[in-house]
Design a protein around this motif. Structure first.
Motif: not given
Lengths: 255, 428
Positions: B87, B90, B165, B176, B178, B194, B196, B206, B208, B237
């Protein structure tokens, strides 16, 4: 070459004086035993020679082959050939014996301007030295002293001694807590390392280790000073008579 | 209105209808966020964590210039065969991704999803985050894309799924939002990464939000790899998981690089004999901050949780660990352990650790411990006496400390990848 000269050494920890003027001269290849009552400063002397940061030298000097080592960091002393077999070897979970020795051997080689050992050479060396102390090769993979029994820890000290091939060795109560078989293994190991050039200080409470590793000289440390020196027969006499007859043992200080 | 909210308003203007959720459906979440505003240090959950920087960054969800596909090979884990889902800012990138999706293993970006075709999506989407915290609501309002992963019953995924990401910050600072929704069917088995990565000279933020549902006897391992830019990357996150009977959820959170990292992980054990493993490792230095908030809820009898977080804090960095464990009244025979161990290397470094245990059942085994210390001085002297220089001895001891967590990973390539990063950080 490894002569050691300790002159008028005074030291304290946390402001308390523990050594009150130790003089000791060790010529190439000599073995000196240091005995004495609890708290007389024996372990302090050992830690101090190795450069333990908790101890402060207030005056005096320690010369190794004529060079004062007191200004050197512990690792520099080790690189110059000073080896301390610890009374209480430290556990280092997560670092294998083999990796520990690899770092150690190669750091010492580096300090001497030598190339690191090749993997094959190093393995060969380890196998050879492990035999000195009848150490199974599974020990090499285990974390340093982690979960080792008292006897295994002491054997590991002698194994490391064999690996690093030092010139001046201090053994701090290596015999304490060992049963007779372990004592024999440890002593045999040391006898294989002895080559007539390395100098030794053997700190012990008991004469029995000295039956296996026969010292050239025996000293009694008491109250932070050497109060009596003699030949190996002195150890026997101390075993029989204790320390009281020597006097001056009342002003004990904490080790 | 704060600068952050002004920027958020602008973002809202660019939100479009998704087939899975229309813009009007998402408005309530935006309103909720706006009403509460950003948390401040007066909020108990944010007492030690200052997020004032959010008002200083002039972000947008930006498009950014194109990402070169060659870059990807440098930031993924080498030699590990994965389903790679990339991604960028995002949004799902078809060009950069490489994966197979089928009936047993569905990997579908939200932007390509028709809700009604996927029963499990419909059942689970947004359920765990409902009533969640502010950043989850912000995410729900603004999410630009997301990933739906579903494992069919009994399906054991051979390949690991890697969700990468990327923030493209070459032209301007980027935010972002997401989401991930992961549903692991009965007796299924899967491992998911996962991670970054930020590119460019501007800041990335981010946010998330992940929902992970484990059906009976499912086994899911989730690796959060956070090794991003030390000066520019900011990560929020949030992961919520729910464990049915006999299921095993293992979360690894490695926070190794980033200016700001806030992880919130919650595990609800709602099936008997379920097991949650929570492992965390953080290395924070310079001016960075790593905050781990975890919440484990034992809601039924006979479930187990093992939590083991450790970290090293250096320079002026800050670490926060807040571990809450709840054992509900009916959750007899719960077995819960929690440990947090820290090494603090400098006078200006800080760690705040807080275990919170709430136990309402009487026949349980719960333990917790938190330690904060310096490097073992005896071990250090021992190593130096063997000729190993001080700096190296310290590094080796720190590596050992970290390796305790790494060795729990069962994918060799991830182990090697992390070992390399950590050794580099410790100058070994």
């Amino acid at each position: 070459m490894s002569s050691v000269k300790i002159e008028n050494l005074h030291a304290s920890v946390g402001g308390v004086e523990i050594l009150n003027g130790v003089d000791l001269e060790i010529n190439d290849g000599e073995i000196h035993a240091i005995m004495g009552p609890n708290g007389s400063g024996k372990s302090t002397l050992a830690s101090l020679i190795a450069g333990h940061p908790d101890y402060e030298v207030t005056s005096g000097s320690i010369l190794l082959d004529g060079q004062d080592v007191l200004e050197l960091e512990p690792e520099q002393r080790a690189q110059k050939g000073i080896f301390l077999a610890f009374q209480y070897p430290v556990e280092i979970p997560g670092v294998s014996n083999a990796n520990f020795m690899k770092q150690s051997v190669n750091d010492i080689r580096k300090a001497k301007g030598l190339e690191p050992l090749k993997a094959g050479e190093f393995l060969k060396l380890m196998k050879e030295k492990a035999k000195f102390v009848e150490m199974d090769k599974s020990f090499l993979k285990r974390s340093v002293n982690d979960g080792f029994s008292g006897g295994e820890k002491k054997r590991n000290e002698v194994f490391q001694m064999a690996m690093l091939d030092p010139e001046f060795i201090i053994m701090d109560e290596t015999d304490s807590g060992l049963d007779i078989d372990a004592l024999r293994i440890v002593a045999n190991g040391v006898n294989k390392i002895k080559d007539g050039k390395k100098s030794f200080i053997i700190i012990t409470h008991y004469q029995r280790l000295l039956e296996y590793i026969v010292p050239d000289f025996v000293h009694v440390l008491s109250g932070g000073k050497i109060i009596k020196s003699g030949g190996s027969e002195l150890a026997l006499e101390l075993e029989e008579r204790g320390y009281d007859w020597l006097g001056e043992t009342n002003d004990e200080v904490v080790a | 209105m704060s600068k952050f909210l002004t920027n958020i308003e602008k973002e809202w203007d660019s939100v479009v209808d998704f087939p899975i959720e229309s813009k009007p459906e998402r408005l309530a979440y935006l309103e909720d966020f706006k009403q509460k505003g950003l948390p401040t240090r007066r909020d108990e959950d944010w007492k030690y964590t200052n997020i004032g920087f959010l008002n200083k960054i002039n972000f947008s969800s930006g498009n950014g210039s194109k990402i070169n596909s060659e870059l990807i090979s440098g930031i993924i884990i080498s030699d590990l065969d994965v389903h790679l889902v990339v991604l960028v800012n995002g949004k799902f990138s078809e060009d950069l991704s490489q994966f197979e999706s089928n009936e047993n293993l569905k990997i579908i970006p939200f932007s390509k999803l028709k809700k009604d075709n996927h029963r499990r999506f419909k059942e689970n989407f947004g359920k765990m985050t409902e009533g969640g915290h502010r950043f989850e609501n912000l995410n729900r309002a603004l999410f630009s894309d997301g990933l739906f992963v579903e494992l069919g019953g009994n399906y054991k995924a051979e390949k690991t799924i890697h969700i990468l990401n990327i923030a493209n910050c070459k032209d301007s600072p980027v935010i972002i939002n997401h989401r991930n929704l992961i549903v692991a069917g009965e007796c299924s088995n899967v491992k998911i990464i996962n991670s970054y990565y930020s590119i460019g000279a501007f800041e990335s933020i981010f946010n998330t939000s992940s929902e992970i549902n484990l059906d009976n006897s499912a086994n899911l391992t989730y690796y959060n790899l956070q090794n991003d830019d030390q000066d520019l990357s900011h990560i929020f996150n949030t992961t919520r998981s729910q464990l049915a009977k006999n299921s095993i959820f293992s979360d690894f959170t490695f926070s190794l690089g980033g200016k700001f990292i806030r992880n919130e992980l919650s595990c609800r054990l709602i099936g008997e004999q379920s097991l949650a493993n929570l492992y965390g490792l953080y290395l924070a230095d310079q001016n960075s901050l790593v905050d781990n908030h975890t919440f484990v809820a034992h809601e039924v009898p006979n479930s187990t949780s093992n939590e083991f977080y450790k970290g090293i804090i250096d320079d002026r960095a800050k670490g926060i660990f807040n571990g809450r464990v709840l054992v509900k009244k009916d959750a007899q025979k719960t077995n819960a352990t929690q440990q947090n161990r820290n090494i603090v290397l400098s006078d200006k470094a800080q760690i705040n650790t807080k275990p919170e245990l709430e136990i309402y059942a009487d026949d349980v085994k719960c333990s917790h411990g938190a330690t904060t210390g310096v490097i073992d001085q005896d071990a250090l002297f021992y190593m130096r006496q063997r000729g190993i220089p001080l700096a190296k001895a310290r590094s080796l001891l720190m590596f050992t400390f970290c390796y305790e967590t790494i060795e729990k990973i069962d994918i060799e390539q991830i182990k090697e990848y992390l070992t390399k990063i950590i050794k580099k950080r410790l100058n070994i």
